[in-house]
Design an enzyme around this catalytic site. Sequence first.
Site, PDB file in Angstrom:
ATOM      1  CB  ALA A 122     -10.920   7.294   4.292  1.00  0.00           C
ATOM      2  CB  THR A 124     -11.683   5.747  -3.166  1.00  0.00           C
ATOM      3  OG1 THR A 124     -10.761   4.676  -3.296  1.00  0.00           O
ATOM      4  CG2 THR A 124     -12.361   5.983  -4.497  1.00  0.00           C
ATOM      5  CB  ALA A 128      -8.975  11.331  -6.063  1.00  0.00           C
ATOM      6  N   GLY A 129      -9.454   8.125  -7.585  1.00  0.00           N
ATOM      7  CA  GLY A 129      -9.411   6.716  -7.237  1.00  0.00           C
ATOM      8  C   GLY A 129      -7.961   6.270  -7.142  1.00  0.00           C
ATOM      9  NE  ARG A 241      -1.190  -1.378  -5.455  1.00  0.00           N
ATOM     10  CZ  ARG A 241      -0.596  -0.249  -5.742  1.00  0.00           C
ATOM     11  NH1 ARG A 241       0.732  -0.210  -5.811  1.00  0.00           N
ATOM     12  NH2 ARG A 241      -1.294   0.843  -5.966  1.00  0.00           N
ATOM     13  CD  GLU A 361      -5.282  -2.717  -1.203  1.00  0.00           C
ATOM     14  OE1 GLU A 361      -4.457  -1.810  -1.324  1.00  0.00           O
ATOM     15  OE2 GLU A 361      -5.841  -2.992  -0.125  1.00  0.00           O
ATOM     16  N   GLY A 362      -5.677  -0.480  -6.350  1.00  0.00           N
ATOM     17  CA  GLY A 362      -5.101  -0.020  -7.613  1.00  0.00           C
ATOM     18  C   GLY A 362      -5.503  -0.957  -8.726  1.00  0.00           C
ATOM     19  CB  THR A 363      -7.417  -0.490 -11.903  1.00  0.00           C
ATOM     20  OG1 THR A 363      -6.493   0.399 -12.550  1.00  0.00           O
ATOM     21  CG2 THR A 363      -8.555   0.309 -11.274  1.00  0.00           C
TER      22      THR A 363
END
Length: 385
Positions: A122, A124, A128-129, A241, A361-363
């Site tokens: 957990a 996001t 906060a993303g 990632r 996993e992060g834009t």
Amino acid sequence: MPTSNTWDAEVVAGVQRFVRQEIIGQAQDLEASDSYPEQIVSKLKELGLFSIAVPQEYGGLELSVPTYAKIMEELAFGWTTLNCFINSHCSASSILAQHGTEAQKQSYLPRMATGELRVAIALTEPSAGSDLHSIRTKATPTGNGGYMLNGTKIFITNGARADVVLVLARTAPGKDGLSIFIVEKGQPGFTVGANAQTMGHRHIDVAELIFQDVELKAGNLVGEVEGQGLKQMLDALETGRIAMAATAVGLSRSALKAAREYAEQRVAFGTEIVHHQAIQMLLADMATQTMAAQSLVQVAANTKSSGQRSDMVSGMAKLFAGETCAKVTLDCVRIHGGSGFVKGFPAERYYREAPYYILTEGTNEIQKLTIAKRMLKGDAEAIGL
């Protein structure tokens, strides 16, 4: 006793057989079903895939990162939903295996290896993303060595079905004030909110998790040392990632295969459309880009496995594979023409699933910033750029 390389190859071969025999040809029906694919998840457990990142001493396979990436690619070639059942669980396993206390490892890892215990991560929050420094969920010391957890997490993959959640929470101000806590379902104050209705992966619960005065003990803090959470999480996210990049490669391969097969059967202007130069150019680009993405994922996985710093190259793999997947799946729709817009054809599903690998996993925009930052600090020279 088989060597590590032999063992890894056998596991990959088993996954390929499973995908070929039980997934390919059935993925459309599985996707259309309203029932949770319990039998498929049970098969993933039998194959040992929930134990990929668990050390052997705790009953796991302890596979290498390159092998993990290959498994994710092969699963996605059949049905990308399979990967969603596994990835966050493996990230959680890695965090506990590398950073947990011995008591935490003994308590959780053996059951995680069998799939008896499912674990989600957990991160996001509504505010906060990708910016983990902005996390507001708080774990406040209670004075008796424990903590009181308060906050809300959103878009948590497998959040509703997981038995345990690793929660990143703030224990102090600043970037060094984040810690990871082990929170079990059923604790007073821990509730599951609504599931998000997503474009793809409809069998995966993407849940809101609410923590209201959840009492935690010192033993719930991963490693039992405050302020290590960001470092612990980022280490796992590098592998995550790479896994998502490999999944995007598997989906690109599926789209390429579907496009080629359709082009070989569809007749227009007196011949199969695969003989038209415009279609051949699309197929050539799709194949080239997919192979390039596959190669970059292998480089990233090997870099991570070697112990070198890999945030730049894992970001590169995730960025390129995700963007490639989006383009290849769109080209698959183009080749299908109007049929690509119809749910009965897999091209429509591939196109809906592809954006996930740009965002998760992060834009990809965040990946670009990471890549540029590490290049400016000299990491590019370390890989020959």
